[in-house]
Structure formats: structure tokens, C-alpha cells
Design a protein around this motif. Sequence first.
Motif, PDB file in Angstrom:
ATOM      1  N   ASP A 133       0.803  -1.225   0.000  1.00  0.00           N
ATOM      2  CA  ASP A 133       0.000   0.000   0.000  1.00  0.00           C
ATOM      3  C   ASP A 133       0.843   1.285   0.000  1.00  0.00           C
ATOM      4  OD1 ASP A 133      -2.192  -1.679   0.116  1.00  0.00           O
ATOM      5  OD2 ASP A 133      -2.388  -1.524   2.295  1.00  0.00           O
ATOM      6  N   GLY A 134       1.966   1.273  -0.718  1.00  0.00           N
ATOM      7  CA  GLY A 134       2.790   2.473  -0.829  1.00  0.00           C
ATOM      8  C   GLY A 134       3.873   2.604   0.225  1.00  0.00           C
ATOM      9  N   TYR A 135       3.911   1.725   1.194  1.00  0.00           N
ATOM     10  CA  TYR A 135       4.978   1.714   2.194  1.00  0.00           C
ATOM     11  C   TYR A 135       6.194   1.022   1.585  1.00  0.00           C
ATOM     12  CZ  TYR A 135       1.419   2.979   5.632  1.00  0.00           C
ATOM     13  OH  TYR A 135       0.416   3.622   6.322  1.00  0.00           O
ATOM     14  N   GLU A 136       7.373   1.620   1.746  1.00  0.00           N
ATOM     15  CA  GLU A 136       8.569   1.096   1.096  1.00  0.00           C
ATOM     16  C   GLU A 136       9.770   1.116   2.035  1.00  0.00           C
ATOM     17  OE1 GLU A 136       7.409   2.693  -3.412  1.00  0.00           O
ATOM     18  OE2 GLU A 136       9.104   3.569  -2.322  1.00  0.00           O
ATOM     19  N   LEU A 137      10.639   0.107   1.876  1.00  0.00           N
ATOM     20  CA  LEU A 137      11.930   0.045   2.549  1.00  0.00           C
ATOM     21  C   LEU A 137      13.001   0.307   1.502  1.00  0.00           C
ATOM     22  CD1 LEU A 137      13.715  -0.754   5.061  1.00  0.00           C
ATOM     23  CD2 LEU A 137      13.631  -3.103   4.170  1.00  0.00           C
ATOM     24  N   TRP A 138      13.857   1.312   1.738  1.00  0.00           N
ATOM     25  CA  TRP A 138      14.879   1.709   0.767  1.00  0.00           C
ATOM     26  C   TRP A 138      16.248   1.248   1.234  1.00  0.00           C
ATOM     27  CZ3 TRP A 138      14.204   7.032  -2.011  1.00  0.00           C
ATOM     28  CH2 TRP A 138      12.879   7.156  -2.476  1.00  0.00           C
TER      29      TRP A 138
ATOM     30  N   LYS B 127       5.033  -7.198   5.589  1.00  0.00           N
ATOM     31  CA  LYS B 127       3.719  -6.568   5.544  1.00  0.00           C
ATOM     32  C   LYS B 127       3.125  -6.378   6.938  1.00  0.00           C
ATOM     33  CE  LYS B 127       2.727  -8.352   0.914  1.00  0.00           C
ATOM     34  NZ  LYS B 127       1.822  -9.191   0.078  1.00  0.00           N
ATOM     35  N   ASN B 128       3.617  -7.137   7.920  1.00  0.00           N
ATOM     36  CA  ASN B 128       3.089  -6.992   9.278  1.00  0.00           C
ATOM     37  C   ASN B 128       3.293  -5.577   9.806  1.00  0.00           C
ATOM     38  OD1 ASN B 128       2.309  -9.670   9.347  1.00  0.00           O
ATOM     39  ND2 ASN B 128       4.210 -10.365  10.306  1.00  0.00           N
ATOM     40  N   PHE B 129       4.428  -4.976   9.448  1.00  0.00           N
ATOM     41  CA  PHE B 129       4.671  -3.604   9.891  1.00  0.00           C
ATOM     42  C   PHE B 129       3.609  -2.667   9.336  1.00  0.00           C
ATOM     43  CE2 PHE B 129       6.442   0.463   8.303  1.00  0.00           C
ATOM     44  CZ  PHE B 129       6.381   1.150   9.511  1.00  0.00           C
ATOM     45  N   VAL B 130       3.280  -2.832   8.064  1.00  0.00           N
ATOM     46  CA  VAL B 130       2.276  -1.970   7.439  1.00  0.00           C
ATOM     47  C   VAL B 130       0.927  -2.149   8.130  1.00  0.00           C
ATOM     48  CG1 VAL B 130       1.080  -1.377   5.298  1.00  0.00           C
ATOM     49  CG2 VAL B 130       3.506  -2.024   5.246  1.00  0.00           C
ATOM     50  N   ASP B 131       0.553  -3.392   8.402  1.00  0.00           N
ATOM     51  CA  ASP B 131      -0.718  -3.658   9.096  1.00  0.00           C
ATOM     52  C   ASP B 131      -0.718  -3.007  10.470  1.00  0.00           C
ATOM     53  OD1 ASP B 131      -1.580  -5.132   6.934  1.00  0.00           O
ATOM     54  OD2 ASP B 131      -0.923  -7.042   7.775  1.00  0.00           O
ATOM     55  N   PHE B 132       0.404  -3.138  11.196  1.00  0.00           N
ATOM     56  CA  PHE B 132       0.534  -2.523  12.512  1.00  0.00           C
ATOM     57  C   PHE B 132       0.370  -1.006  12.419  1.00  0.00           C
ATOM     58  CE2 PHE B 132       3.386  -0.110  15.247  1.00  0.00           C
ATOM     59  CZ  PHE B 132       3.021  -0.526  16.510  1.00  0.00           C
ATOM     60  N   TYR B 133       1.090  -0.389  11.495  1.00  0.00           N
ATOM     61  CA  TYR B 133       1.071   1.069  11.378  1.00  0.00           C
ATOM     62  C   TYR B 133      -0.330   1.567  11.021  1.00  0.00           C
ATOM     63  CZ  TYR B 133       2.343   5.815  10.104  1.00  0.00           C
ATOM     64  OH  TYR B 133       2.412   7.192  10.042  1.00  0.00           O
ATOM     65  N   LYS B 134      -0.971   0.909  10.069  1.00  0.00           N
ATOM     66  CA  LYS B 134      -2.289   1.360   9.637  1.00  0.00           C
ATOM     67  C   LYS B 134      -3.336   1.154  10.734  1.00  0.00           C
ATOM     68  CE  LYS B 134      -3.441   0.535   5.327  1.00  0.00           C
ATOM     69  NZ  LYS B 134      -3.680  -0.167   4.043  1.00  0.00           N
ATOM     70  N   THR B 135      -3.178   0.106  11.535  1.00  0.00           N
ATOM     71  CA  THR B 135      -4.097  -0.140  12.642  1.00  0.00           C
ATOM     72  C   THR B 135      -4.005   0.963  13.693  1.00  0.00           C
ATOM     73  OG1 THR B 135      -4.010  -2.528  12.308  1.00  0.00           O
ATOM     74  CG2 THR B 135      -4.733  -1.749  14.479  1.00  0.00           C
ATOM     75  N   LEU B 136      -2.777   1.393  14.002  1.00  0.00           N
ATOM     76  CA  LEU B 136      -2.558   2.378  15.059  1.00  0.00           C
ATOM     77  C   LEU B 136      -2.367   3.797  14.530  1.00  0.00           C
ATOM     78  CD1 LEU B 136      -0.246   0.503  17.601  1.00  0.00           C
ATOM     79  CD2 LEU B 136      -2.701   0.856  17.670  1.00  0.00           C
ATOM     80  N   TYR B 137      -2.612   3.987  13.266  1.00  0.00           N
ATOM     81  CA  TYR B 137      -2.369   5.294  12.653  1.00  0.00           C
ATOM     82  C   TYR B 137      -3.047   6.430  13.420  1.00  0.00           C
ATOM     83  CZ  TYR B 137      -3.268   9.125   9.373  1.00  0.00           C
ATOM     84  OH  TYR B 137      -3.399  10.361   8.796  1.00  0.00           O
ATOM     85  N   GLU B 138      -4.304   6.270  13.764  1.00  0.00           N
ATOM     86  CA  GLU B 138      -5.027   7.335  14.466  1.00  0.00           C
ATOM     87  C   GLU B 138      -4.429   7.615  15.845  1.00  0.00           C
ATOM     88  OE1 GLU B 138      -7.330   9.336  13.449  1.00  0.00           O
ATOM     89  OE2 GLU B 138      -7.562   8.444  11.468  1.00  0.00           O
TER      90      GLU B 138
END
Length: 298
Positions: free
Chosen positions: A27-32, A148-159
Motif C-alpha cells: 500500500d505504498g509503504y517502502e523500505l529503501w 507486511k506486518n509492519f504496514v498492518d501494525f502502522y495502519k491499525t494504530l495510525y489514528e
Amino acid sequence: MARATTMFFAFTGNPINEDTKLFELKDGYELWNLKKFTTDEFVGALKNKIAPINDNVLRNYKIEDNVQDLFGITEKQYEKCSWGLLIPNTLEEGGFSYAETLFLLNLYSPNFLYPVFHATDMGIMRQTHGKDPMIYFHNQNHSIFNNKNFVDFYKTLYEQSKYGSWHLDRIQSWNKEDWRLFVAAFLYSGLSDYENSKSSFGWQRESAEMATILEALFTAGDARNEEVMYRLRKRMAALLAWRFPDVEKDIKELYSARSAFVHGSFFEQIAKESPTAYNNIPTPDFDLLYTVNNEMRF
């Protein structure tokens, strides 16, 4: 003009041992992989991902000499970096949600993170931590974010990232629950002062602050003040015993250290034992402090 809500964070640490320049997580999250970019290539790629807000900020990217303001990076400063995270969703304040976003990264990471710089549509801004990021080279672990777990974590706690920093427009509508969570988040971020640094005479202050965080999370709304530790242990166990079977014992030991510090018996012990025994100052229980910190993070 609408501000961009995408932000980039650059870290030191062990390099990514692959030739790929960037990894699309989800979903647009990237590791560089910053070792695979020259400074000019990185700046170009960054501008493509986060368009500068106007031409006036173009000087805030690559600079030739270190300057007093915090904008821009030199070749030498960029060479310190190993990897970075592109975060496409930050709070609507846009471009100024550094502390809020880093708060969530530090909740996901088992060690506190110290970015060398971050970037928004205003350009690149170097960070000052009071600690040299190079000292914590081995703690800046890219591998935990490469899934992808990091993305799920971040989006869950985004607010909930809003509790990572005080913001006037935001707090005007806060209720008691919001303030309770803000206090816990504020104190949690402050625990970075104790990571990899313990004082012989003050290390138990960390146990007191962790106890305060746990009380804010688990008992602050109670009408009763008695048996706080008992209720705290049981509530922690209800949530975490599946992952940390010894959590009740850990919290009990933490409160013993906290009470010794708060009520002064820790210093009475030093005064009694130090004159008659060489180097007999009580030493930190590193395992307990690390364990409870990790339990509290979860």
C-alpha cells in the motif's frame, strides 16, 4: 496548496545485503536500501515520491557544506545512512508529524530509533537527538520492517499516532481518555533516555517511570486507590500472559524496585553498605528493566 502527508526516515545500521534499491512492502509503504543510491540518485528518487511544495525549498536537499540550520544533507552525512522507510500516511497536519510517526515506529521496534534525517515536501531535515545515531548503529534494524506486518501494525494504530506529540489544534477536543493515553505515550518516549545508559545512583528512576506509564494505561480511571499493584498485575496478565507467562511476577519485581526508589530505601541501602564494602553500590537489574519495557511496549 495541500501539504503532502508522505514522510521518509533515514537510519544508520547494518546495510541491506541485497542489490535491490527498494522493497515495496504494501500500500505504498517502502523500505529503501540507501547504500544502493548515490546522494544525487537518492534526492531525485525522493523528489519523485514526495514532490517539493515549491521551488523555494529546493535548496533543502543536497548541500555542499554543513550549515547551522537543519535543512539539507552533505555527501558525508548521507554516507552514514544504510536504510530508510517511506511512510505514505502521516497525520493531516502534513509535513510536521515527525514525532507522531516516529512514536509508532518506536512502538514497533524493540529498540528506540534515531533517524539521521527525515524528509517531507519541505525537503530534508537533519535530526538532533542528543545522541549520535552512529553509536546505536547495531540497534537500527531494518529487517523488522521488511514485511507486511509492519504496514498492518502502522495502519491499525495510525489514528493513535496523535498521542505521540502535543498539538494545540488537536488537544482542544481531547477528553480524559485522550489525555491519559497522551501521558502514557509521552512518558514512554522518554524511556529512550535510559536505553543503553544506566546510572548507578538513578537507574531505579526508570522503574518508577515505567510503573507510572502502566498505571496510566491500566488503573488511572479507577475510583479505588488500594491494591493498585494487584489490579495492575491482573489486567496486564489478562492481555499479555499468552505471550509473557511471567508478566505478573515481572510487574511485582518492578514495583519492588519502584518502591525502593520512591520511598528512599534504595538510598538507605547505599548509605549502609557502601562504606564497608568496595564497589558495593546496587547495580541495575538489566534483565528486569528490559523485560518490563518490552511487555509495556506490547
